[in-house]
Design an enzyme around this catalytic site. Structure first.
Site, PDB file in Angstrom:
ATOM      1  N   GLY A  11       0.814  -1.208   0.000  1.00 20.26           N
ATOM      2  CA  GLY A  11       0.000   0.000   0.000  1.00 20.26           C
ATOM      3  C   GLY A  11       0.847   1.256   0.000  1.00 20.26           C
ATOM      4  N   HIS A  12       1.942   1.241  -0.759  1.00 19.89           N
ATOM      5  CA  HIS A  12       2.933   2.315  -0.671  1.00 19.89           C
ATOM      6  C   HIS A  12       2.481   3.632  -1.287  1.00 19.89           C
ATOM      7  CE1 HIS A  12       3.610   1.030  -4.827  1.00 19.89           C
ATOM      8  NE2 HIS A  12       4.311   2.138  -5.020  1.00 19.89           N
ATOM      9  N   GLY A  14      -0.605   5.054  -0.797  1.00 20.71           N
ATOM     10  CA  GLY A  14      -1.646   5.691   0.001  1.00 20.71           C
ATOM     11  C   GLY A  14      -1.085   6.637   1.050  1.00 20.71           C
ATOM     12  N   LEU A  15      -1.982   7.167   1.842  1.00 17.62           N
ATOM     13  CA  LEU A  15      -1.613   8.096   2.907  1.00 17.62           C
ATOM     14  C   LEU A  15      -0.601   7.470   3.865  1.00 17.62           C
ATOM     15  CD1 LEU A  15      -2.137  10.677   4.651  1.00 17.62           C
ATOM     16  CD2 LEU A  15      -4.039   9.425   5.686  1.00 17.62           C
ATOM     17  N   SER A 108      -7.125   0.281  12.628  1.00 16.34           N
ATOM     18  CA  SER A 108      -7.856   1.533  12.759  1.00 16.34           C
ATOM     19  C   SER A 108      -8.519   1.580  14.126  1.00 16.34           C
ATOM     20  CB  SER A 108      -8.922   1.629  11.662  1.00 16.34           C
ATOM     21  OG  SER A 108      -9.883   2.612  11.958  1.00 16.34           O
ATOM     22  N   SER A 109      -8.747   2.796  14.612  1.00  8.89           N
ATOM     23  CA  SER A 109      -9.386   2.945  15.921  1.00  8.89           C
ATOM     24  C   SER A 109     -10.829   2.454  15.923  1.00  8.89           C
ATOM     25  CB  SER A 109      -9.345   4.417  16.356  1.00  8.89           C
ATOM     26  OG  SER A 109     -10.039   5.235  15.429  1.00  8.89           O
ATOM     27  N   CYS A 110     -11.421   2.220  14.742  1.00 10.14           N
ATOM     28  CA  CYS A 110     -12.809   1.758  14.708  1.00 10.14           C
ATOM     29  C   CYS A 110     -12.952   0.315  15.179  1.00 10.14           C
ATOM     30  CB  CYS A 110     -13.397   1.910  13.318  1.00 10.14           C
ATOM     31  SG  CYS A 110     -12.777   0.729  12.116  1.00 10.14           S
ATOM     32  N   PRO A 164      -3.637   3.120  14.559  1.00 10.29           N
ATOM     33  CA  PRO A 164      -3.542   4.583  14.530  1.00 10.29           C
ATOM     34  C   PRO A 164      -4.923   5.215  14.708  1.00 10.29           C
ATOM     35  CG  PRO A 164      -2.546   3.568  12.579  1.00 10.29           C
ATOM     36  CD  PRO A 164      -3.376   2.530  13.258  1.00 10.29           C
ATOM     37  N   LEU A 167      -6.147   9.655  10.687  1.00 11.00           N
ATOM     38  CA  LEU A 167      -4.931  10.198  10.082  1.00 11.00           C
ATOM     39  C   LEU A 167      -5.254  11.244   9.022  1.00 11.00           C
ATOM     40  CD1 LEU A 167      -3.013   6.835   9.526  1.00 11.00           C
ATOM     41  CD2 LEU A 167      -2.669   8.471  11.390  1.00 11.00           C
ATOM     42  N   HIS A 180     -12.167  10.545   4.086  1.00 12.17           N
ATOM     43  CA  HIS A 180     -12.369  10.776   5.508  1.00 12.17           C
ATOM     44  C   HIS A 180     -12.609  12.265   5.766  1.00 12.17           C
ATOM     45  CE1 HIS A 180     -10.373   6.727   6.218  1.00 12.17           C
ATOM     46  NE2 HIS A 180     -11.496   6.661   6.915  1.00 12.17           N
ATOM     47  N   ASP A 284     -23.913  10.867  12.947  1.00 11.59           N
ATOM     48  CA  ASP A 284     -22.714  11.360  13.632  1.00 11.59           C
ATOM     49  C   ASP A 284     -21.633  10.291  13.729  1.00 11.59           C
ATOM     50  OD1 ASP A 284     -23.088  14.043  14.240  1.00 11.59           O
ATOM     51  OD2 ASP A 284     -24.208  13.612  16.077  1.00 11.59           O
TER      52      ASP A 284
END
Length: 334
Positions: A11-12, A14-15, A108-110, A164, A167, A180, A284
């Site tokens: 995935g180089h 991407g963000l 991910s925090s989700c 993370p 981001l 996002h 939300d």
């Protein structure tokens, strides 16, 4: 990791991946493996196994994933669970078969419950229900953590998962529907500024609280963890235990702000002069998502990029890759 160790960044482009490559180069690493999706389809088990057998990477950063905000998660739930499960299963198993020394799995925090205690600690994983709007993605990432842990216990691999917080930064996705919240806001405010629009509408009430981390800080934390000596790294992996504490480390800044405060900050960074309106008929998402980063901070790492500085860099990156803009639409929170 030695300077000439062979490092595969999945995935180089991407963000996360671009930030990892920048940070690794800055720290003196020179031997990288990268493949575009056209060159290597990570959802193909045969292609992934052939790649690992041929290239034999020493270290793997698994940053490839299908990601998006509320709109994307609601629209493409099947793709979010199918593609992410397939990618991580193929890469983790191929890493094991080809004796990769260490692997870092980006989550991910989700993954944490919708109503998890705040701030969210690593041990809160799987303690109550997930946020429904991103449950397919979250379940895929949870499966990836469990897979790393299972391989560590059974095969004594050295696979660590990092979670993370939200981001932002260079090479982000500014798609008007699937991005996002920060890149979406950057685009909306920029378009509104050019159009002299009197207002920008943001999804939700503006009251949810979110934590945001600059992508290069995230990458710095990842490289820091992967470079730890064995006596500090191996205890994180859960090789000898099944006690509920997964091989998992949170990465964040340790503080949050409301979506309303975030919108005002992005508005200032872009230089938009109009008003912000909130559409309370839109979802939300999770009320609050603040990471407890005490575990990482205790290891000697802390975030260092101020949000206004990071947003200014992100806006310049957006301007540098600007494409013709579609009509202004509403923005979803993460």
């Amino acid at each position: 990791m030695k300077p000439d160790s062979k490092i595969y960044v999945a995935g180089h482009r991407g963000l996360v991946g671009t930030a990892l490559l920048r940070t690794l180069r800055d720290k003196g690493h020179t031997n990288f493996l990268t493949r575009t999706h056209a060159e290597l389809d990570l959802t193909s088990q045969a292609e992934v196994e052939a790649f690992f057998a041929s290239e034999k990477p020493d270290y793997v950063f698994l940053a490839a994933a299908k990601v998006g905000g509320i709109h994307a998660n609601n629209t493409y739930p099947a793709e979010f669970i199918r593609d992410n499960l397939t990618i991580q299963t193929n890469v983790i198993h191929a890493a094991y078969k080809n004796n990769v020394k260490r692997l870092l799995f980006l989550g991910s925090s989700c993954i944490y419950p919708k109503l998890a205690p705040q701030p969210m600690k690593e041990e809160h994983l799987l303690t109550s229900e997930l946020e429904p709007t991103n449950r397919p993605y979250a379940l895929a990432k949870i499966a990836g953590i469990e897979m790393c842990w299972a391989y560590n216990r059974q095969y004594k691999t050295q696979y660590l998962a990092v979670m993370p917080t939200n981001l932002y930064g260079p090479s982000d996705n500014y798609h008007p529907e699937n991005s996002h919240v920060i890149p979406a806001l950057i685009r909306r405010f920029h378009e509104a500024k050019l159009a002299n629009a009197p207002s920008v509408t943001v999804w939700g009430t503006g009251t949810p609280r979110r934590e945001f981390l600059y992508s290069d800080d995230m990458a710095d934390a990842c490289v820091y963890l992967m470079s730890l000596p064995d006596e500090r790294f191996v205890p994180l992996l859960g090789q000898e235990r099944n006690d509920g504490l997964a091989p998992l480390v949170n990465i964040g800044v340790g503080y949050d702000l409301t979506i309303r405060e975030l919108a005002e900050t992005v508005k200032s960074a872009v230089g938009y002069q109009g008003e912000i309106e909130f559409d309370s008929t839109k979802p939300d998402g999770t009320p609050r998502k603040l990471m407890d980063v005490g575990r990482l901070n205790a290891m000697g790492w802390n975030a260092h990029t101020d949000m206004r500085e990071g947003l200014a860099r992100a806006y310049q990156d957006f301007l540098g890759g600007l494409q013709p803009a579609p009509a202004i639409r509403s923005t979803s929170t993460v």
